[in-house]
Design a protein around this motif. Structure first.
Motif, PDB file in Angstrom:
ATOM      1  N   GLY A  14      -4.516   2.793   4.351  1.00 27.16           N
ATOM      2  CA  GLY A  14      -4.772   2.271   5.690  1.00 27.16           C
ATOM      3  C   GLY A  14      -5.559   0.980   5.649  1.00 27.16           C
ATOM      4  O   GLY A  14      -5.304   0.104   4.814  1.00 27.16           O
ATOM      5  N   ARG A  15      -6.517   0.846   6.582  1.00 28.76           N
ATOM      6  CA  ARG A  15      -7.345  -0.356   6.650  1.00 28.76           C
ATOM      7  C   ARG A  15      -8.827  -0.029   6.439  1.00 28.76           C
ATOM      8  O   ARG A  15      -9.595  -0.873   6.019  1.00 28.76           O
ATOM      9  CB  ARG A  15      -7.209  -1.025   8.041  1.00 28.76           C
ATOM     10  N   ASP A  16      -9.205   1.198   6.802  1.00 37.23           N
ATOM     11  CA  ASP A  16     -10.628   1.574   6.835  1.00 37.23           C
ATOM     12  C   ASP A  16     -10.878   2.892   6.104  1.00 37.23           C
ATOM     13  O   ASP A  16     -11.837   3.586   6.392  1.00 37.23           O
ATOM     14  CB  ASP A  16     -11.076   1.726   8.297  1.00 37.23           C
ATOM     15  N   ILE A  17     -10.000   3.241   5.174  1.00 34.12           N
ATOM     16  CA  ILE A  17     -10.142   4.540   4.503  1.00 34.12           C
ATOM     17  C   ILE A  17     -11.387   4.546   3.598  1.00 34.12           C
ATOM     18  O   ILE A  17     -12.214   5.453   3.681  1.00 34.12           O
ATOM     19  CB  ILE A  17      -8.872   4.904   3.684  1.00 34.12           C
ATOM     20  N   THR A  23      -1.942   6.358   7.071  1.00 30.97           N
ATOM     21  CA  THR A  23      -2.630   6.442   8.369  1.00 30.97           C
ATOM     22  C   THR A  23      -2.074   5.454   9.400  1.00 30.97           C
ATOM     23  O   THR A  23      -2.232   5.660  10.601  1.00 30.97           O
ATOM     24  CB  THR A  23      -4.140   6.191   8.220  1.00 30.97           C
ATOM     25  N   GLY A  24      -1.412   4.393   8.940  1.00 30.70           N
ATOM     26  CA  GLY A  24      -0.826   3.412   9.858  1.00 30.70           C
ATOM     27  C   GLY A  24       0.188   4.060  10.785  1.00 30.70           C
ATOM     28  O   GLY A  24       0.340   3.668  11.954  1.00 30.70           O
ATOM     29  N   ARG A  68       8.689   1.380  13.840  1.00 30.18           N
ATOM     30  CA  ARG A  68       8.828   0.162  13.019  1.00 30.18           C
ATOM     31  C   ARG A  68       9.342  -1.007  13.845  1.00 30.18           C
ATOM     32  O   ARG A  68       9.633  -2.064  13.313  1.00 30.18           O
ATOM     33  CB  ARG A  68       9.798   0.417  11.852  1.00 30.18           C
ATOM     34  N   ARG A  89      -1.702 -10.312  13.121  1.00 20.71           N
ATOM     35  CA  ARG A  89      -2.119  -8.913  13.049  1.00 20.71           C
ATOM     36  C   ARG A  89      -3.291  -8.747  12.075  1.00 20.71           C
ATOM     37  O   ARG A  89      -4.264  -8.061  12.367  1.00 20.71           O
ATOM     38  CB  ARG A  89      -0.914  -8.062  12.603  1.00 20.71           C
ATOM     39  N   ARG A 114     -11.898  -7.225  14.320  1.00 19.14           N
ATOM     40  CA  ARG A 114     -12.253  -6.287  15.398  1.00 19.14           C
ATOM     41  C   ARG A 114     -13.630  -5.682  15.118  1.00 19.14           C
ATOM     42  O   ARG A 114     -14.100  -5.667  13.973  1.00 19.14           O
ATOM     43  CB  ARG A 114     -11.188  -5.199  15.533  1.00 19.14           C
ATOM     44  N   TYR A 120      -1.418   5.226  14.111  1.00 22.71           N
ATOM     45  CA  TYR A 120      -1.687   4.170  15.098  1.00 22.71           C
ATOM     46  C   TYR A 120      -0.380   3.661  15.695  1.00 22.71           C
ATOM     47  O   TYR A 120      -0.306   3.332  16.878  1.00 22.71           O
ATOM     48  CB  TYR A 120      -2.494   3.043  14.452  1.00 22.71           C
ATOM     49  N   ARG A 121       0.660   3.615  14.867  1.00 25.11           N
ATOM     50  CA  ARG A 121       1.973   3.187  15.357  1.00 25.11           C
ATOM     51  C   ARG A 121       2.521   4.211  16.363  1.00 25.11           C
ATOM     52  O   ARG A 121       3.102   3.854  17.384  1.00 25.11           O
ATOM     53  CB  ARG A 121       2.947   3.035  14.185  1.00 25.11           C
ATOM     54  N   ASP A 176      -6.959  -7.402  12.962  1.00 26.05           N
ATOM     55  CA  ASP A 176      -7.457  -6.206  12.272  1.00 26.05           C
ATOM     56  C   ASP A 176      -8.769  -6.460  11.529  1.00 26.05           C
ATOM     57  O   ASP A 176      -9.620  -5.579  11.433  1.00 26.05           O
ATOM     58  CB  ASP A 176      -6.413  -5.689  11.265  1.00 26.05           C
ATOM     59  N   VAL A 195       0.288  -2.855  18.091  1.00 27.37           N
ATOM     60  CA  VAL A 195      -0.477  -1.825  17.375  1.00 27.37           C
ATOM     61  C   VAL A 195      -1.918  -2.250  17.100  1.00 27.37           C
ATOM     62  O   VAL A 195      -2.832  -1.426  17.145  1.00 27.37           O
ATOM     63  CB  VAL A 195       0.252  -1.379  16.076  1.00 27.37           C
ATOM     64  N   SER A 245      -5.241  -0.109  18.023  1.00 24.73           N
ATOM     65  CA  SER A 245      -6.129   0.332  16.934  1.00 24.73           C
ATOM     66  C   SER A 245      -7.542  -0.185  17.080  1.00 24.73           C
ATOM     67  O   SER A 245      -8.432   0.268  16.372  1.00 24.73           O
ATOM     68  CB  SER A 245      -5.628  -0.137  15.574  1.00 24.73           C
ATOM     69  N   LYS A 253       0.810  -1.228   0.000  1.00 26.89           N
ATOM     70  CA  LYS A 253       0.000   0.000   0.000  1.00 26.89           C
ATOM     71  C   LYS A 253       0.834   1.264   0.000  1.00 26.89           C
ATOM     72  O   LYS A 253       0.584   2.188  -0.777  1.00 26.89           O
ATOM     73  CB  LYS A 253      -0.908   0.053   1.240  1.00 26.89           C
TER      74      LYS A 253
HETATM   75  O1  C5P Z   1      -0.169  -0.066   7.692  1.00 26.65           O
HETATM   76  P1  C5P Z   1       0.581  -0.433   8.934  1.00 26.65           P
HETATM   77  O2  C5P Z   1       1.074  -1.855   8.928  1.00 26.65           O
HETATM   78  O3  C5P Z   1       1.662   0.539   9.286  1.00 26.65           O
HETATM   79  O4  C5P Z   1      -0.503  -0.318  10.097  1.00 26.65           O
HETATM   80  C1  C5P Z   1      -0.210  -0.694  11.409  1.00 26.65           C
HETATM   81  C2  C5P Z   1      -1.481  -1.074  12.158  1.00 26.65           C
HETATM   82  O5  C5P Z   1      -2.275   0.087  12.359  1.00 26.65           O
HETATM   83  C3  C5P Z   1      -2.405  -2.067  11.462  1.00 26.65           C
HETATM   84  O6  C5P Z   1      -2.034  -3.414  11.722  1.00 26.65           O
HETATM   85  C4  C5P Z   1      -3.763  -1.727  12.062  1.00 26.65           C
HETATM   86  O7  C5P Z   1      -3.944  -2.363  13.308  1.00 26.65           O
HETATM   87  C5  C5P Z   1      -3.659  -0.229  12.324  1.00 26.65           C
HETATM   88  N1  C5P Z   1      -4.320   0.585  11.311  1.00 26.65           N
HETATM   89  C6  C5P Z   1      -5.689   0.745  11.409  1.00 26.65           C
HETATM   90  N2  C5P Z   1      -6.342   1.579  10.545  1.00 26.65           N
HETATM   91  C7  C5P Z   1      -5.685   2.225   9.580  1.00 26.65           C
HETATM   92  C8  C5P Z   1      -4.286   2.067   9.435  1.00 26.65           C
HETATM   93  C9  C5P Z   1      -3.627   1.222  10.315  1.00 26.65           C
HETATM   94  O8  C5P Z   1      -6.314   0.150  12.270  1.00 26.65           O
HETATM   95  N3  C5P Z   1      -6.367   3.055   8.764  1.00 26.65           N
END
Ligand code: C5P
Length: 226
Positions: free
Chosen positions: A132-135, A34-35, A94, A183, A190, A38-39, A187, A102, A106, A16
């Motif tokens: 991200g995951r939920d954009i 966006t990750g 990282r 992970r 949830r 949360y990190r 994710d 994380v 999240s 991504k």
């Molecule tokens: O993309 P990345 O691996 O850096 O994201 C780290 C964590 O952040 C994901 O495993 C997820 O739990 C959370 N995340 C999320 N929603 C997003 C982006 C990331 O919940 N939009």
């Protein structure tokens, strides 16, 4: 016309960010990962609370901390600098302990509310590629183009493994694969804003395709659809 908001969602290490940066540069758009947010909250919790399981305190932290990303996009593929209350945490976020915690952070509703609010503010200005995951499902459901980028778990673990090795860090493929699967499962199952493709998302599987190849495919979709 080019869609003003492009959302890219998908599991860990599906490409991504690499694809998002390349695409944003081709379109002269802002890239927003966006990750990182949360990190950053996870790192802050580990540092200041020494744990992430107190939802109330972690949420309080998420509402207070100032997360800055400078510059937001880099054409040369280097990581953007991430500042937490002015402190450089680019590499800290990282670390394996952040990877391991994380998903729990999240999943907290209040944390997501705080992060989503900031992400919307950036997204609604337009000319943005947000990943991200939920954009596409929650943050910017109005995005004109939604991509769901996937790849097999083995391919994604191999990419992460190579990334770590190139940085000169110790890496164990089996451990990476295992942690990544955990992970992704967390994710996608949830309750709040789980990882899933929006109904109107275009799915791309990047197995065996380079990042440039994926970008070309997205540009082709833009030409056909818009
Ligand atoms: O993309 P990345 O691996 O850096 O994201 C780290 C964590 O952040 C994901 O495993 C997820 O739990 C959370 N995340 C999320 N929603 C997003 C982006 C990331 O919940 N939009």
């Amino acid at each position: 016309i080019i869609p003003s908001i492009i959302a890219i969602d998908g599991p860990a290490a599906s490409g991504k960010s690499t694809v998002g940066v390349l695409l944003a540069n081709r379109l002269n758009y802002l890239f927003f990962d966006t990750g990182i947010m949360y990190r950053a909250v996870t790192w802050a919790a580990l540092q200041r609370l020494h744990a992430v399981d107190d939802e109330v305190r972690v949420t309080g932290l998420a509402e207070q901390v100032q997360i800055d990303v400078q510059p937001p996009t880099r054409a040369d593929g280097r990581q953007a600098d991430v500042l937490l209350d002015g402190l450089d945490i680019t590499w800290n976020i990282r670390r394996p302990e952040v990877d391991a915690n994380v998903s729990q952070v999240s999943a907290y509703r209040g944390v997501r509310t705080a992060m989503t609010k900031q992400q919307r503010r950036v997204g609604q200005r337009g000319q943005v590629v947000m990943v991200g995951r939920d954009i596409g499902t929650v943050v910017l459901p109005e995005a004109e183009l939604k991509i769901y980028l996937d790849a097999s778990a083995e391919e994604r673990a191999r990419r992460r493994f190579e990334e770590l090795r190139q940085r000169g860090e110790a890496a164990d493929y089996e451990k990476i694969l295992d942690a990544m699967k955990k992970r992704d499962k967390f994710d996608s199952t949830r309750e709040v804003a789980p990882l899933r493709a929006a109904e109107d998302a275009v799915r791309i599987c990047s197995d065996g395709i380079s990042a440039e190849g994926v970008v070309d495919r997205i540009l082709e979709i833009i030409r056909i659809q818009h």
